[in-house]
Design an enzyme around this catalytic site. Structure first.
Site, PDB file in Angstrom:
ATOM      1  N   CYS A 238     -35.478  -4.674 -20.932  1.00  0.00           N
ATOM      2  CA  CYS A 238     -35.534  -5.427 -19.673  1.00  0.00           C
ATOM      3  C   CYS A 238     -36.563  -4.857 -18.705  1.00  0.00           C
ATOM      4  O   CYS A 238     -37.271  -5.602 -18.017  1.00  0.00           O
ATOM      5  CB  CYS A 238     -34.165  -5.480 -19.017  1.00  0.00           C
ATOM      6  SG  CYS A 238     -33.408  -3.862 -18.729  1.00  0.00           S
ATOM      7  N   HIS A 334     -29.596  -2.898 -15.851  1.00  0.00           N
ATOM      8  CA  HIS A 334     -30.479  -4.036 -16.117  1.00  0.00           C
ATOM      9  C   HIS A 334     -31.568  -4.121 -15.054  1.00  0.00           C
ATOM     10  O   HIS A 334     -31.307  -3.895 -13.868  1.00  0.00           O
ATOM     11  CB  HIS A 334     -29.663  -5.329 -16.141  1.00  0.00           C
ATOM     12  CG  HIS A 334     -30.405  -6.526 -16.623  1.00  0.00           C
ATOM     13  ND1 HIS A 334     -31.183  -6.517 -17.763  1.00  0.00           N
ATOM     14  CD2 HIS A 334     -30.503  -7.790 -16.117  1.00  0.00           C
ATOM     15  CE1 HIS A 334     -31.709  -7.719 -17.941  1.00  0.00           C
ATOM     16  NE2 HIS A 334     -31.316  -8.497 -16.951  1.00  0.00           N
ATOM     17  N   ASN A 355     -34.619 -13.084 -13.913  1.00  0.00           N
ATOM     18  CA  ASN A 355     -33.908 -12.268 -14.890  1.00  0.00           C
ATOM     19  C   ASN A 355     -34.640 -12.430 -16.222  1.00  0.00           C
ATOM     20  O   ASN A 355     -34.825 -13.567 -16.684  1.00  0.00           O
ATOM     21  CB  ASN A 355     -32.461 -12.763 -15.006  1.00  0.00           C
ATOM     22  CG  ASN A 355     -31.652 -11.994 -16.029  1.00  0.00           C
ATOM     23  OD1 ASN A 355     -32.159 -11.131 -16.740  1.00  0.00           O
ATOM     24  ND2 ASN A 355     -30.372 -12.304 -16.117  1.00  0.00           N
TER      25      ASN A 355
END
EC number: 3.4.22.48
Length: 388
Positions: A238, A334, A355
């Site tokens: 991520c 994250h 995201n």
């Protein structure tokens, strides 16, 4: 003739009253006949708390307009469809209320998600949070004139049709544990049909509203050249996706890719060790420095004004989040990217976020440090790295 005149008036009044609801429904929907095949979502109970419904109706247009401007869409008119719910495999609701945002063609463009606030939520003005994104809109548009159930588990979101066939319509990169792989199965027959009520999610519930005035007046600020070039799959990269997106935007290039970033920082890892590796804040700062930037660590969420100023100055911001539901597993931490910010018509300030799991952007209350994401989890925005 004079004696019959009152009767004619009465008959005309009766006739006009009898057709008024139909006429109003047609004018409210403003959808062509060919588009009136609705998507029906099975729910256990169609009831929605009044304050949830009021929140959606009051604020959806401003949120949607901010995303329209971020996407450089033209001015448009929207309304809400009937709200629906999503269920886990144990047939319990995931706790959220979903309001589809319809365009005048009868298609869903966005989903308004209203969630009960979680414990670590930093804002306190309401019992609920509101976020808008594309979420399941594209998938739902494929089920016109069908009755479906939406289910979710650790793999993503499924649409189950009347013939009990299930299709995974939105994957989430979160890894399920080995036990879950063995025990989870798609509910069939009795499981799904217990949801007795139906929400017509593509049926307008009120008149269409033009966002012409909102579009002209609403302040929106975007990191120039930010594009979604790749999305995160089944890996732990991520931070690599986040930094690649930010550097591609601020340098106006396409040369950065998540896998290459991770390989640069972890050159000796192979196989699953490489696939599921992540990055520390120190490594993220170091990579930015190697690319000619001077990233800085901020041990909190950036404020609306900080986002506004940094974005105007072409400086990208990485979000570091900690999962509220569980601190264990690959996605316990994250990273996400700040795309920009907007000030809504009611004065509320929002931050636009990407995201890496998603193909679109989402809105986030600038005073709320808990971010709901597309797999149903929540992340507490505990730190920021700015200056990419």
């Amino acid at each position: 003739m004079k004696r019959n005149f009152p009767k004619l008036i009465a008959l005309s009044l009766i006739f006009s009253l009898s057709i008024t609801p139909i006429a109003n429904a047609e004018s409210n929907s403003n959808i062509k006949a060919k588009d009136k095949r609705h998507v029906q979502v099975n729910v256990e109970d169609k009831s929605v708390p009044t304050d949830v419904r009021n929140l959606a109706q009051k604020d959806y247009l401003s949120y949607v307009t901010s995303l329209d401007k971020i996407y450089n869409k033209e001015k448009a008119s929207y309304t809400l469809g009937e709200p629906f719910k999503i269920y886990k495999f144990n047939k319990k609701s995931d706790g959220n209320y979903y309001f589809p945002v319809l365009n005048t063609e009868g298609n869903i463009d966005y989903i308004v998600t209203i969630s009960p606030k979680v414990t670590k939520d930093s804002s306190s003005s309401s019992k609920y949070t509101i976020n808008v994104s594309s979420f399941l809109s594209k998938a739902l548009n494929e089920y016109k004139d069908q009755q479906i159930t939406i289910l979710t588990n650790s793999k993503g979101y499924y649409v189950v049709t009347q013939n009990h066939k299930a299709k995974l319509v939105l994957k989430t990169p979160r890894l399920e544990d080995k036990k879950a792989k063995k025990t989870e199965s798609i509910p069939t027959g009795n499981n799904v049909t217990q949801l007795k009520q139906k929400a017509s999610v593509t049926m307008p519930t009120s008149q269409f509203k033009s966002n012409n005035y909102t579009y002209n007046e609403q302040y929106v600020n975007k990191l120039e050249n930010f594009k979604i070039r790749e999305t995160q799959g089944n890996n732990g990269w991520c931070a690599g996706y986040t930094m690649s997106a930010l550097l591609n935007a601020t340098y106006n290039t396409n040369k950065y890719h998540a896998e290459a970033v991770m390989r640069f920082l972890h050159p000796n890892l192979q196989g699953q060790q490489f696939q599921f590796t992540g990055l520390t804040p120190r490594e993220m700062i170091y990579f930015g420095q190697t690319q000619g930037r001077s990233p800085q660590l901020l041990n909190r969420m950036t404020t609306y004004n900080e986002v506004d100023n940094l974005t105007k100055n072409n400086k990208g911001i990485a979000i570091l989040g900690s999962r509220v539901e569980s601190r264990n597993g690959m996605h316990a931490g994250h990273a996400m990217a700040v795309v920009g910010n907007a000030k809504l018509n009611n004065g509320q300030e929002v931050i636009i976020i990407w995201n890496p799991w998603d193909n679109g952007f989402m809105t986030q209350d600038a005073k709320n440090n808990v971010i709901p994401v597309s797999n149903g989890d929540h992340y507490q925005w505990y730190s920021s790295i700015y200056g990419y």
